[in-house]
Design a protein around this motif. Structure first.
Motif, PDB file in Angstrom:
ATOM      1  N   GLY A 166       0.787  -1.234   0.000  1.00  0.00           N
ATOM      2  CA  GLY A 166       0.000   0.000   0.000  1.00  0.00           C
ATOM      3  C   GLY A 166       0.818   1.283   0.000  1.00  0.00           C
ATOM      4  O   GLY A 166       0.280   2.368   0.225  1.00  0.00           O
ATOM      5  N   LYS A 167       2.105   1.200  -0.309  1.00  0.00           N
ATOM      6  CA  LYS A 167       2.969   2.381  -0.267  1.00  0.00           C
ATOM      7  C   LYS A 167       2.572   3.399  -1.342  1.00  0.00           C
ATOM      8  O   LYS A 167       2.344   4.564  -1.050  1.00  0.00           O
ATOM      9  CB  LYS A 167       4.443   1.975  -0.483  1.00  0.00           C
ATOM     10  N   THR A 168       2.516   2.929  -2.590  1.00  0.00           N
ATOM     11  CA  THR A 168       2.192   3.842  -3.693  1.00  0.00           C
ATOM     12  C   THR A 168       0.791   4.407  -3.530  1.00  0.00           C
ATOM     13  O   THR A 168       0.546   5.586  -3.784  1.00  0.00           O
ATOM     14  CB  THR A 168       2.325   3.103  -5.046  1.00  0.00           C
ATOM     15  N   THR A 169      -0.128   3.572  -3.075  1.00  0.00           N
ATOM     16  CA  THR A 169      -1.511   4.022  -2.887  1.00  0.00           C
ATOM     17  C   THR A 169      -1.557   5.168  -1.870  1.00  0.00           C
ATOM     18  O   THR A 169      -2.236   6.182  -2.091  1.00  0.00           O
ATOM     19  CB  THR A 169      -2.397   2.850  -2.427  1.00  0.00           C
ATOM     20  N   THR A 170      -0.829   5.020  -0.771  1.00  0.00           N
ATOM     21  CA  THR A 170      -0.789   6.068   0.255  1.00  0.00           C
ATOM     22  C   THR A 170      -0.258   7.368  -0.352  1.00  0.00           C
ATOM     23  O   THR A 170      -0.825   8.448  -0.170  1.00  0.00           O
ATOM     24  CB  THR A 170       0.123   5.625   1.426  1.00  0.00           C
ATOM     25  N   MET A 171       0.827   7.228  -1.104  1.00  0.00           N
ATOM     26  CA  MET A 171       1.453   8.374  -1.746  1.00  0.00           C
ATOM     27  C   MET A 171       0.512   9.048  -2.739  1.00  0.00           C
ATOM     28  O   MET A 171       0.402  10.270  -2.770  1.00  0.00           O
ATOM     29  CB  MET A 171       2.670   7.834  -2.498  1.00  0.00           C
ATOM     30  N   ARG A 172      -0.168   8.242  -3.536  1.00  0.00           N
ATOM     31  CA  ARG A 172      -1.072   8.796  -4.553  1.00  0.00           C
ATOM     32  C   ARG A 172      -2.262   9.518  -3.907  1.00  0.00           C
ATOM     33  O   ARG A 172      -2.770  10.492  -4.452  1.00  0.00           O
ATOM     34  CB  ARG A 172      -1.540   7.703  -5.515  1.00  0.00           C
TER      35      ARG A 172
END
Ligand SMILES: Nc1ncnc2c1ncn2[C@@H]1O[C@H](COP(=O)(O)OP(=O)(O)OP(=O)(O)O)[C@@H](O)[C@H]1O
Ligand SMILES: [Mg+2]
Length: 350
Positions: free
Chosen positions: A41-47
């Motif tokens: 979920g790293k990219t999702t959090t960032m996006r």
């Protein structure tokens, strides 16, 4: 200045939970690293922070202002992605300048700003080249310069070094750390590389399957992992984790017995780091045949099977043993971490 606040932030697609109840305040000028395995979920959090992905639940605020409904372009955030996304027909100068044109920044200031950003990442000699005429590391720096030129309040970087070779990663990593400090921007940096996380971060957020496992300084995360997942993810090698039973302060498992511990009687997971133990005399807490031996140059790494796991211990660089030789390993109680055998959570009373 930019303080970023996430309150009960979740992202769901149908019944699938990508990010689950994320809570964190990221301080102004902090360098925060999101760390975790692929798909956590790293990219999702960032996006979601950038505004490229809607928030299913919860609020994201920047400097106290809720930005859930704010367009990405109105958030004063610059993002650097894994794929550089450079314009192939524009030279380096024009690539770096592009965000200023899009944002209709006063044209008189462009030349100075582009040159300043390029200088920061040492791109001056390449201003007239097209991206195809650059190395991977140079392209990466163009992407960085294009983020820098905007002078944003927040940098979001999603695995920005993943296309670089090991040596270039190390030097670009240092450059990023220095830039973030010089520019005094709040930076959120995504990686699945724990060494990158430890070297760059003021604080690290370790995630697993959309859930935050621990937030802390690199030292806190390394020295007091909150659970067996963090213990097994951080460090090279990761923490040794053995299964066994604790009875009146003595941990017993396959080929291991350690006394002088503090914890509840019953099954537990015991952890220790390879560099905290050593090859001892015959009275060591672990006695087992050598499974493998690796010469690291500055040390020799010994691995044995004990406590239902592969256990590594760092020995002196001159230490040698044959595979199958029985070795005795000293594991003093002070270096041990205890975790709940069922949940994996750290047992605090040590
Ligand atoms: N549009 C989408 N629809 C459904 N599921 C999605 C969507 N985007 C991402 N996911 C899922 O959400 C989870 C988190 O994805 P995310 O891209 O945030 O992972 P990540 O931590 O960045 O991983 P990686 O290190 O591989 O980049 C993954 O299981 C992914 O498959
Ligand atoms: Mg990702």
């Amino acid at each position: 200045m930019a303080e970023i606040q996430l309150r009960n932030v979740s992202k769901r697609w149908g019944s699938f939970v990508g990010v689950d109840d994320f809570n964190l305040t990221i301080a102004d000028e902090e360098f925060l690293v999101l760390l975790g395995p692929s798909g956590c979920g790293k990219t999702t959090t960032m996006r979601m922070i950038a505004g490229l992905e809607d928030v299913t639940e919860g609020t994201i605020s920047i400097d106290g202002q809720v930005v859930n409904d704010l367009d990405p372009k109105d958030r004063d955030i610059a993002m650097v992605f894994q794929s550089y996304g450079l314009y192939p027909n524009m030279n380096v100068y024009e690539n770096i300048r592009f965000p200023l044109k899009v944002r209709k920044v006063d044209a008189d200031s462009h030349d100075e700003r582009v040159k300043r950003a390029a200088a920061m990442v040492e791109l001056e000699p390449f201003m007239h080249r097209k991206p195809a005429e650059l190395s991977g590391g140079q392209r990466q720096r163009v992407a960085l310069a294009r983020a820098i030129v905007r002078e944003p309040n927040v940098f979001l970087m999603d695995e920005p070094l993943s296309n670089l070779d090991a040596k270039l990663r190390v030097s670009t990593r240092a450059q990023i750390k220095n830039l973030s400090h010089e520019l005094k921007v709040t930076t959120i940096y995504v990686t699945h590389d724990q060494i990158e996380a430890m070297t760059l971060a003021d604080r690290v957020v370790v995630m697993k399957q959309g859930v935050v496992q621990q937030v802390g300084t690199p030292t806190e995360i390394y020295d007091r992992p909150a659970n067996t997942f963090v213990a097994g993810f951080i460090g090279s090698p990761a923490m040794n984790l053995m299964e066994g039973t604790l009875q009146d302060g003595t941990f017993t498992g396959d080929r291991v017995s350690i006394s002088g511990l503090n914890g509840p009687n019953g099954p537990v997971t015991l952890g220790f780091r390879a560099e905290d133990a050593h090859v001892g005399d015959d009275q060591g807490e672990i006695s087992a045949p050598v499974y493998t031996m690796e010469l690291l140059g500055d040390a020799t790494m010994i691995a044995v099977r004990a406590g239902g796991a592969m256990v590594s211990v760092k020995a002196h660089k001159e230490f040698r043993a044959e595979i199958g030789d029985t070795v005795s390993l000293s594991v003093s109680p002070e270096i041990c971490h205890l975790f709940d055998a069922q949940t994996g959570a750290r047992i605090a009373a040590e």
